[in-house]
Design a protein around this motif. Structure first.
Motif, PDB file in Angstrom:
ATOM      1  N   ILE A  41       5.060  -2.284  16.676  1.00  0.00           N
ATOM      2  CA  ILE A  41       4.745  -1.349  15.588  1.00  0.00           C
ATOM      3  C   ILE A  41       6.015  -0.624  15.140  1.00  0.00           C
ATOM      4  CG2 ILE A  41       3.560   0.817  15.042  1.00  0.00           C
ATOM      5  CD1 ILE A  41       1.214  -0.184  16.720  1.00  0.00           C
ATOM      6  N   MET A  42       6.822  -0.173  16.108  1.00  0.00           N
ATOM      7  CA  MET A  42       8.071   0.505  15.752  1.00  0.00           C
ATOM      8  C   MET A  42       9.008  -0.442  14.993  1.00  0.00           C
ATOM      9  SD  MET A  42       7.830   3.643  16.780  1.00  0.00           S
ATOM     10  CE  MET A  42       6.074   3.553  16.389  1.00  0.00           C
ATOM     11  N   ALA A  43       9.051  -1.711  15.426  1.00  0.00           N
ATOM     12  CA  ALA A  43       9.903  -2.692  14.750  1.00  0.00           C
ATOM     13  C   ALA A  43       9.429  -2.924  13.319  1.00  0.00           C
ATOM     14  CB  ALA A  43       9.906  -3.999  15.530  1.00  0.00           C
ATOM     15  N   ARG A  44       8.121  -2.995  13.128  1.00  0.00           N
ATOM     16  CA  ARG A  44       7.578  -3.191  11.776  1.00  0.00           C
ATOM     17  C   ARG A  44       7.927  -2.006  10.887  1.00  0.00           C
ATOM     18  NH1 ARG A  44       1.348  -4.411  12.145  1.00  0.00           N
ATOM     19  NH2 ARG A  44       1.621  -4.384   9.882  1.00  0.00           N
ATOM     20  N   TRP A  85       0.839  -1.211   0.000  1.00  0.00           N
ATOM     21  CA  TRP A  85       0.000   0.000   0.000  1.00  0.00           C
ATOM     22  C   TRP A  85       0.864   1.246   0.000  1.00  0.00           C
ATOM     23  CZ3 TRP A  85      -0.825   4.300   2.992  1.00  0.00           C
ATOM     24  CH2 TRP A  85      -1.999   5.014   2.726  1.00  0.00           C
ATOM     25  N   GLN A  86       1.902   1.253   0.887  1.00  0.00           N
ATOM     26  CA  GLN A  86       2.777   2.412   0.958  1.00  0.00           C
ATOM     27  C   GLN A  86       3.514   2.622  -0.363  1.00  0.00           C
ATOM     28  OE1 GLN A  86       2.647   4.435   3.374  1.00  0.00           O
ATOM     29  NE2 GLN A  86       1.407   3.163   4.739  1.00  0.00           N
ATOM     30  N   ASP A  87       3.950   1.535  -1.008  1.00  0.00           N
ATOM     31  CA  ASP A  87       4.684   1.642  -2.261  1.00  0.00           C
ATOM     32  C   ASP A  87       3.804   2.251  -3.349  1.00  0.00           C
ATOM     33  OD1 ASP A  87       7.012   1.064  -3.983  1.00  0.00           O
ATOM     34  OD2 ASP A  87       5.637  -0.348  -4.943  1.00  0.00           O
ATOM     35  N   LEU A  88       2.543   1.821  -3.399  1.00  0.00           N
ATOM     36  CA  LEU A  88       1.625   2.350  -4.405  1.00  0.00           C
ATOM     37  C   LEU A  88       1.265   3.812  -4.150  1.00  0.00           C
ATOM     38  CD1 LEU A  88      -0.711  -0.727  -4.891  1.00  0.00           C
ATOM     39  CD2 LEU A  88       0.940   0.194  -6.520  1.00  0.00           C
ATOM     40  N   GLN A  89       1.406   4.244  -2.882  1.00  0.00           N
ATOM     41  CA  GLN A  89       1.172   5.651  -2.582  1.00  0.00           C
ATOM     42  C   GLN A  89       2.408   6.502  -2.871  1.00  0.00           C
ATOM     43  OE1 GLN A  89      -2.012   6.397  -1.738  1.00  0.00           O
ATOM     44  NE2 GLN A  89      -2.214   4.179  -2.024  1.00  0.00           N
ATOM     45  N   GLY A  90       3.489   5.842  -3.288  1.00  0.00           N
ATOM     46  CA  GLY A  90       4.710   6.583  -3.599  1.00  0.00           C
ATOM     47  C   GLY A  90       5.461   7.056  -2.377  1.00  0.00           C
ATOM     48  N   ILE A  91       5.289   6.347  -1.253  1.00  0.00           N
ATOM     49  CA  ILE A  91       5.923   6.776  -0.014  1.00  0.00           C
ATOM     50  C   ILE A  91       7.229   6.011   0.180  1.00  0.00           C
ATOM     51  CG2 ILE A  91       5.677   6.869   2.504  1.00  0.00           C
ATOM     52  CD1 ILE A  91       2.659   7.073   2.077  1.00  0.00           C
ATOM     53  N   SER A  92       8.325   6.727   0.250  1.00  0.00           N
ATOM     54  CA  SER A  92       9.621   6.129   0.538  1.00  0.00           C
ATOM     55  C   SER A  92      10.288   7.003   1.585  1.00  0.00           C
ATOM     56  CB  SER A  92      10.481   6.050  -0.727  1.00  0.00           C
ATOM     57  OG  SER A  92      11.740   5.503  -0.430  1.00  0.00           O
ATOM     58  N   LEU A  93      10.249   6.561   2.826  1.00  0.00           N
ATOM     59  CA  LEU A  93      10.680   7.416   3.923  1.00  0.00           C
ATOM     60  C   LEU A  93      12.173   7.290   4.175  1.00  0.00           C
ATOM     61  CD1 LEU A  93       7.782   6.918   6.485  1.00  0.00           C
ATOM     62  CD2 LEU A  93       7.939   8.465   4.538  1.00  0.00           C
ATOM     63  N   SER A  94      12.781   8.436   4.490  1.00  0.00           N
ATOM     64  CA  SER A  94      14.189   8.467   4.847  1.00  0.00           C
ATOM     65  C   SER A  94      14.395   9.620   5.817  1.00  0.00           C
ATOM     66  CB  SER A  94      15.069   8.630   3.599  1.00  0.00           C
ATOM     67  OG  SER A  94      14.760   9.850   2.941  1.00  0.00           O
ATOM     68  N   GLY A  95      15.630   9.752   6.312  1.00  0.00           N
ATOM     69  CA  GLY A  95      15.898  10.799   7.283  1.00  0.00           C
ATOM     70  C   GLY A  95      15.639  10.307   8.691  1.00  0.00           C
ATOM     71  N   GLU A  96      15.305  11.236   9.576  1.00  0.00           N
ATOM     72  CA  GLU A  96      15.080  10.903  10.987  1.00  0.00           C
ATOM     73  C   GLU A  96      13.759  11.480  11.466  1.00  0.00           C
ATOM     74  OE1 GLU A  96      18.280  11.070  14.060  1.00  0.00           O
ATOM     75  OE2 GLU A  96      16.990  12.614  14.969  1.00  0.00           O
ATOM     76  N   VAL A  97      13.044  10.697  12.253  1.00  0.00           N
ATOM     77  CA  VAL A  97      11.807  11.148  12.894  1.00  0.00           C
ATOM     78  C   VAL A  97      11.937  10.880  14.389  1.00  0.00           C
ATOM     79  CG1 VAL A  97       9.335  10.779  13.149  1.00  0.00           C
ATOM     80  CG2 VAL A  97      10.361  10.754  10.879  1.00  0.00           C
ATOM     81  N   SER A  98      11.722  11.916  15.190  1.00  0.00           N
ATOM     82  CA  SER A  98      11.719  11.745  16.639  1.00  0.00           C
ATOM     83  C   SER A  98      10.272  11.738  17.110  1.00  0.00           C
ATOM     84  CB  SER A  98      12.500  12.875  17.320  1.00  0.00           C
ATOM     85  OG  SER A  98      11.939  14.138  17.004  1.00  0.00           O
ATOM     86  N   ILE A  99       9.929  10.713  17.873  1.00  0.00           N
ATOM     87  CA  ILE A  99       8.543  10.546  18.303  1.00  0.00           C
ATOM     88  C   ILE A  99       8.491  10.200  19.786  1.00  0.00           C
ATOM     89  CG2 ILE A  99       8.604   8.147  17.455  1.00  0.00           C
ATOM     90  CD1 ILE A  99       5.544   8.387  17.068  1.00  0.00           C
ATOM     91  N   GLY A 100       7.601  10.857  20.496  1.00  0.00           N
ATOM     92  CA  GLY A 100       7.356  10.549  21.898  1.00  0.00           C
ATOM     93  C   GLY A 100       6.017   9.852  22.034  1.00  0.00           C
ATOM     94  N   ILE A 101       5.963   8.790  22.830  1.00  0.00           N
ATOM     95  CA  ILE A 101       4.742   7.995  22.978  1.00  0.00           C
ATOM     96  C   ILE A 101       4.476   7.760  24.454  1.00  0.00           C
ATOM     97  CG2 ILE A 101       3.550   5.863  22.356  1.00  0.00           C
ATOM     98  CD1 ILE A 101       5.488   5.531  20.046  1.00  0.00           C
ATOM     99  N   THR A 102       3.306   8.145  24.908  1.00  0.00           N
ATOM    100  CA  THR A 102       2.944   7.880  26.288  1.00  0.00           C
ATOM    101  C   THR A 102       2.999   6.380  26.572  1.00  0.00           C
ATOM    102  OG1 THR A 102       1.152   7.952  27.926  1.00  0.00           O
ATOM    103  CG2 THR A 102       0.504   7.909  25.626  1.00  0.00           C
ATOM    104  N   LEU A 153      14.840   4.947   7.209  1.00  0.00           N
ATOM    105  CA  LEU A 153      14.291   5.908   8.167  1.00  0.00           C
ATOM    106  C   LEU A 153      14.855   5.624   9.552  1.00  0.00           C
ATOM    107  CD1 LEU A 153      12.204   8.184   8.754  1.00  0.00           C
ATOM    108  CD2 LEU A 153      10.571   6.372   9.289  1.00  0.00           C
ATOM    109  N   ARG A 154      15.450   6.634  10.157  1.00  0.00           N
ATOM    110  CA  ARG A 154      15.992   6.479  11.506  1.00  0.00           C
ATOM    111  C   ARG A 154      14.967   6.996  12.516  1.00  0.00           C
ATOM    112  NH1 ARG A 154      21.706   9.054  12.821  1.00  0.00           N
ATOM    113  NH2 ARG A 154      20.527  10.998  12.518  1.00  0.00           N
ATOM    114  N   LEU A 155      14.630   6.163  13.496  1.00  0.00           N
ATOM    115  CA  LEU A 155      13.640   6.527  14.512  1.00  0.00           C
ATOM    116  C   LEU A 155      14.339   6.881  15.812  1.00  0.00           C
ATOM    117  CD1 LEU A 155      10.917   3.759  14.019  1.00  0.00           C
ATOM    118  CD2 LEU A 155      10.930   6.077  13.101  1.00  0.00           C
ATOM    119  N   ARG A 156      13.919   7.972  16.406  1.00  0.00           N
ATOM    120  CA  ARG A 156      14.375   8.362  17.734  1.00  0.00           C
ATOM    121  C   ARG A 156      13.123   8.432  18.617  1.00  0.00           C
ATOM    122  NH1 ARG A 156      19.099  10.954  19.317  1.00  0.00           N
ATOM    123  NH2 ARG A 156      19.581  11.414  17.131  1.00  0.00           N
ATOM    124  N   THR A 157      13.022   7.538  19.590  1.00  0.00           N
ATOM    125  CA  THR A 157      11.787   7.430  20.363  1.00  0.00           C
ATOM    126  C   THR A 157      12.016   7.818  21.824  1.00  0.00           C
ATOM    127  OG1 THR A 157      12.167   5.084  20.864  1.00  0.00           O
ATOM    128  CG2 THR A 157      10.889   5.601  18.887  1.00  0.00           C
TER     129      THR A 157
END
Length: 295
Positions: free
Chosen positions: A111-114, A83-100, A122-126
Motif C-alpha cells: 500500500i505504501m509503495a502504491r 478517482w483522486q485526480d477527479l477529486q482534485g487531490i495532488s499531494l506533496s510535502g511530507e507525511v509521517s505515519i506510524g503503523i502497528t 509526497l515524501r513518506l516517513r514511516t
C-alpha cells in the motif's frame, strides 16, 4: 461486444491471491465467501481461463492468473489515481505515519509503495512497532497519522475526535500446523510479543478469566518473528486474521480454548495550523481509509 472487466471482481481476485484463501479474503472484502466465490467464477467466465487453483490449504494463481494479477493491480491503481485526480487531490510535502505491525503486515508495504507511485511528490516517513509505542509517538507529536490496534468496543479511541475505525478482524488462537499440544491437560504453552503488546495482554487475561493454566514459552521481538515462532511450533499465540498464514498455521482445536474478542484498527490524525499540511494529511487519511477498507 466490448471486452471489459469489473473492478470489484478484479479487487476480489487480487485480495484472494494476496490473502492466500477465499476464507481469509472474504472478510477483507466485507462480503461472504459465497459472494466472493461467485465474483471469481464470473471473472473466470469473462476471461475464459482458470485463474486459481483451489485446495484445502488455500488458493494459488495459475499461469493465466499470474498474468492477470499484474494487469489487475495496474488497473486498480489507475482507477484509484483517476478517482483522486477527479477529486482534485495532488499531494506533496511530507507525511509521517506510524503503523502497528499487526496491521495487515503482508500488504501494508504494498500500500505504501502504491501511494509513492501515485503521489511522487509526497515524501513518506514511516514507523512500525507495537500499538502502544505508535500511539505514544503520536501523542508526543512525532507522527502526523497513526494506525493502532485495540480491542473492539474498548472505547479508547472515543477520547479524541480525530479517530476513525479502518476495519475490524476476529482474533484467533493459532499454532503451527505440526505443533499440536499432545497433553491437553498441561498448561497452554504460549508464544507472544512483549508485555506491552495488546494481544499479549488479551491472550493471558482471557486464559486467566477462564481459569486455564498457561506458561509463556517464547517472547518474540516483532510480528514477523512471532509468525516464525508459531510456524516453528514454539507455542500457541493469539493473532488477528490478516496476521495469520493459513498455510503454516492452524487452530488448536484440541485444547478447546475460550473465545477471543474482535480487534479493530483505528486511524488517528491531528489538527494542524498550517492549511497545506492539514489538507495533505486529511487527503492522505481518506486515501488510507479507502484503500484499507476495501482490501
Amino acid at each position: 461486444m466490448m471486452n471489459k472487466f469489473d473492478l470489484e471482481h478484479l479487487q476480489s481476485f487480487v485480495t484472494a491471491v494476496e490473502a492466500g484463501s477465499i476464507t481469509a479474503a472474504a472478510p477483507l472484502r466485507c462480503i461472504s465467501q459465497s459472494a466472493l466465490s461467485e465474483q471469481l467464477r464470473k471473472l473466470e467466465m469473462r476471461t475464459g481461463q482458470t485463474l486459481l487453483i483451489r485446495a484445502k490449504s488455500g488458493v494459488v494463481p495459475t499461469l493465466a492468473g499470474e498474468r492477470l494479477l499484474t494487469h489487475a493491480r495496474s488497473l486498480l491503481e489507475m482507477a484509484d489515481s483517476a478517482w483522486q485526480d477527479l477529486q482534485g487531490i495532488s499531494l506533496s510535502g511530507e507525511v509521517s505515519i506510524g503503523i502497528t505491525d499487526y496491521c495487515r503486515p503482508d500488504t501494508t508495504i504494498d500500500i505504501m509503495a502504491r501511494l509513492s507511485r501515485l503521489y511522487p511528490h509526497l515524501r513518506l516517513r514511516t514507523r512500525g512497532g507495537t500499538s502502544a509505542d505508535i500511539f505514544a509517538a503520536w501523542q508526543r507529536g512525532e507522527l502526523d497519522l497513526a494506525i493502532v490496534m485495540m480491542i473492539a468496543g474498548s472505547g479508547i479511541h472515543t477520547n479524541t475526535g480525530r479517530a476513525e475505525v479502518l476495519f475490524r478482524e476476529p482474533l484467533q488462537w493459532v499454532r503451527g500446523v505440526d505443533g499440536a499440544q499432545k497433553d491437553t491437560a498441561a498448561p497452554v504453552l504460549l508464544a507472544l510479543l512483549s508485555e506491552s503488546c495488546t494481544l499479549h495482554r488479551v491472550a493471558c487475561q482471557t486464559l486467566k478469566n477462564h481459569h486455564r493454566h498457561y506458561a509463556i514459552r517464547h517472547i518474540a521481538s516483532g510480528v514477523r518473528g512471532l509468525q516464525e515462532a508459531i510456524t516453528a511450533g514454539l507455542g500457541i499465540s493469539c493473532l488477528n486474521l490478516s496476521s495469520m498464514n493459513p498455510t503454516n498455521m492452524s487452530s488448536p482445536i484440541e485444547l478447546a480454548l475460550p473465545g477471543l474478542p474482535e480487534a479493530e484498527f483505528v486511524l488517528y490524525s491531528r489538527d494542524f495550523s498550517d492549511a497545506n499540511k492539514l489538507r495533505t494529511c486529511e487527503s492522505f487519511s481518506q486515501i488510507l481509509l479507502q484503500m484499507l477498507r476495501k482490501k
